[in-house]
Design a protein around this motif. Structure first.
Motif, mmCIF file in Angstrom:
data_model
loop_
_atom_site.group_PDB
_atom_site.id
_atom_site.type_symbol
_atom_site.label_atom_id
_atom_site.label_comp_id
_atom_site.label_asym_id
_atom_site.label_seq_id
_atom_site.Cartn_x
_atom_site.Cartn_y
_atom_site.Cartn_z
ATOM 1 N N ASP A 115 0.812 -1.215 0.000
ATOM 2 C CA ASP A 115 0.000 0.000 0.000
ATOM 3 C C ASP A 115 0.849 1.271 0.000
ATOM 4 N N ASP A 116 2.032 1.225 0.651
ATOM 5 C CA ASP A 116 2.900 2.409 0.631
ATOM 6 C C ASP A 116 4.058 2.251 -0.351
ATOM 7 N N ARG A 117 3.948 1.253 -1.217
ATOM 8 C CA ARG A 117 4.940 1.003 -2.266
ATOM 9 C C ARG A 117 6.354 0.877 -1.707
ATOM 10 N N GLY A 118 6.466 0.056 -0.678
ATOM 11 C CA GLY A 118 7.778 -0.206 -0.114
ATOM 12 C C GLY A 118 8.472 1.021 0.430
ATOM 13 N N GLY A 119 7.689 1.951 0.993
ATOM 14 C CA GLY A 119 8.266 3.158 1.577
ATOM 15 C C GLY A 119 8.281 4.364 0.668
ATOM 16 N N ASN A 120 7.853 4.219 -0.586
ATOM 17 C CA ASN A 120 7.794 5.367 -1.484
ATOM 18 C C ASN A 120 6.748 6.381 -1.055
ATOM 19 N N LYS A 121 5.764 5.933 -0.268
ATOM 20 C CA LYS A 121 4.730 6.820 0.237
ATOM 21 C C LYS A 121 4.957 7.176 1.701
ATOM 22 N N VAL A 122 6.192 7.072 2.147
ATOM 23 C CA VAL A 122 6.593 7.557 3.468
ATOM 24 C C VAL A 122 7.614 8.660 3.236
ATOM 25 N N SER A 123 7.220 9.903 3.483
ATOM 26 C CA SER A 123 8.104 11.037 3.238
ATOM 27 C C SER A 123 9.176 11.129 4.323
ATOM 28 N N VAL A 124 10.274 11.783 3.997
ATOM 29 C CA VAL A 124 11.344 11.996 4.973
ATOM 30 C C VAL A 124 11.819 13.440 4.896
ATOM 31 N N THR A 125 12.352 13.919 6.000
ATOM 32 C CA THR A 125 12.996 15.224 6.024
ATOM 33 C C THR A 125 14.440 15.038 6.468
ATOM 34 N N GLY A 126 15.310 15.904 5.979
ATOM 35 C CA GLY A 126 16.723 15.783 6.316
ATOM 36 C C GLY A 126 17.576 15.751 5.076
ATOM 37 N N PRO A 127 18.812 15.275 5.196
ATOM 38 C CA PRO A 127 19.748 15.277 4.057
ATOM 39 C C PRO A 127 19.259 14.501 2.848
ATOM 40 N N CYS A 128 18.422 13.491 3.075
ATOM 41 C CA CYS A 128 18.004 12.630 1.955
ATOM 42 C C CYS A 128 16.933 13.282 1.098
ATOM 43 N N ASP A 129 15.997 14.009 1.744
ATOM 44 C CA ASP A 129 15.050 14.842 1.018
ATOM 45 C C ASP A 129 14.280 14.086 -0.072
ATOM 46 N N GLU A 189 -4.267 5.630 -1.503
ATOM 47 C CA GLU A 189 -3.835 6.585 -2.508
ATOM 48 C C GLU A 189 -4.603 7.895 -2.385
ATOM 49 N N GLY A 190 -3.868 8.998 -2.414
ATOM 50 C CA GLY A 190 -4.490 10.305 -2.314
ATOM 51 C C GLY A 190 -4.443 10.894 -0.914
ATOM 52 N N GLN A 191 -4.199 10.050 0.089
ATOM 53 C CA GLN A 191 -4.103 10.546 1.457
ATOM 54 C C GLN A 191 -2.767 11.280 1.661
#
Length: 367
Positions: free
Chosen positions: A149-163, A249-251
């Motif tokens: 459902d989150d496409r292996g972490g593609n739908k988990v945002s991150v902040t920091g150097p990786c951006d 999707e869309g959330q």
């Protein structure tokens, strides 16, 4: 380095807009090259010669390590780069090695290992070699044994150097920010850290379906760990966040802080997964590239055994010529008595020297 991170984020966005699962891009090219370079250096001389012979036939790649990026450019066998599990699953089992899917990275490894072992000199051997090297890298990337459902972490945002997103963090960012950006140098460094005991622990014995499932479960264990931040454990369920079991999707996506302490903390896990993948790939290829050309393949997935396949091939064509490396390296009784048992200091010194020589060789080849 920051420019490379932004480039990775742009690539990820293009992939998503095209509807291509980004989980097909495990480790990034560098990670795959690191795994296969470690494997190449770990190979026996005989197996390395066989690998070199196959790569010499390739029209695109001159080195085995680089060839392991092939299934990503362009994307091939898309559903076989990863394994999706239910959020309540804490283990992948032989009853459902791909969850509810027909194919996944587990079956890709088993099928390609079987086919390459069955015909290591066949017309399809080069393709199988490049694919197998890629799949073994994929299964050791924790975000490749994860949730659909989150496409292996593609739908988990991150902040920091990786951006970018959690998948990209584990694909490229931890590796490039904390370990290095040159695949050959990283491979030499990582290999110098591997002990003989680790080689035995990571690759001893036959390669079966259960062996490959073990690799997948190691990745799943990491992806479910609270300090990774990929999901939120609520009892046995690894939810998308505190309030949502799954992402729809869309959330709005949740965001995880991936700062320098996070990168440094997870760096050792990435180092270990890359080393494990390289050692295990080498062990598989060493077993495959024996003598003979006829094999009785496994009747089904659960019956697969690499040892049985290779044994059957050897029985079909008996090996009457002793392997050269055995003749050259097997010490006599007198040699053993004179040499004695090597100390750990001697072993460590030799490993350091091997690292230096490999670095020199790589430098010479790049001139």
């Amino acid at each position: 380095m920051r420019m490379m991170m932004h480039f990775s984020a742009v690539v990820s966005m293009i992939v998503l807009l095209l509807g291509i699962p980004n989980s097909a891009l495990a480790w990034g090219d560098e990670g795959h090259e690191v795994v296969c370079q470690i494997a190449y250096m770990e190979l026996s001389p005989t197996a390395r010669q066989r690998v070199d012979g196959l790569i010499a036939e390739d029209t695109e790649f001159r080195e085995f390590a680089r060839s392991c990026t092939w299934p990503d450019h362009p994307r091939q066998r898309a559903s076989e780069h990863f394994l999706n599990v239910e959020r309540s699953a804490s283990k992948v089992t032989s009853g459902q090695p791909c969850g509810t899917a027909a194919k996944c990275v587990v079956t890709a490894i088993v099928n390609d290992t079987r086919d390459l072992a069955a015909s290591p000199d066949g017309s399809d051997a080069l393709r199988l070699l490049k694919s197998l090297g890629h799949w073994v890298g994929d299964i050791h990337q924790p975000m490749h044994v994860s949730f659909s459902d989150d496409r292996g972490g593609n739908k988990v945002s991150v902040t920091g150097p990786c951006d970018s997103n959690m998948h990209s963090v584990w694909d490229t960012c931890i590796l490039q920010e904390t370990i290095g950006e040159d695949a050959k140098t990283v491979a030499v460094d990582l290999r110098s850290e591997i002990t003989q005991q680790e080689r035995m622990d990571w690759s001893a014995g036959d390669v079966t379906l259960d062996t490959v499932l073990g690799w997948a479960n190691e990745s799943l264990d990491i992806s479910r760990m609270p300090d990774v931040g990929y999901c939120v454990l609520k009892g046995d369920v690894c939810q998308y966040d505190d309030n949502r079991v799954v992402y729809e999707e869309g959330q709005q996506t949740r965001s995880v802080v991936v700062d320098e302490p996070y990168l440094q903390h997870q760096s050792e896990r990435v180092r270990t997964r890359l080393k494990m993948a390289g050692v295990r790939l080498a062990a598989v290829l060493d077993k495959i590239f024996g003598e003979g050309d006829q094999v009785i393949a496994a009747a089904n997935l659960r019956d697969f055994s690499l040892k049985r396949v290779v044994d059957a091939r050897a029985a079909a064509t008996p090996n009457v010529v002793p392997q050269l490396r055995n003749l050259a390296l097997a010490p006599t009784v007198r040699d053993k008595q004179m040499a004695g048992v090597p100390t750990q200091d001697q072993i460590d010194a030799l490993l350091v020297r091997v690292k230096e020589l490999e670095a020199e060789l790589i430098a010479m080849k790049s001139r």
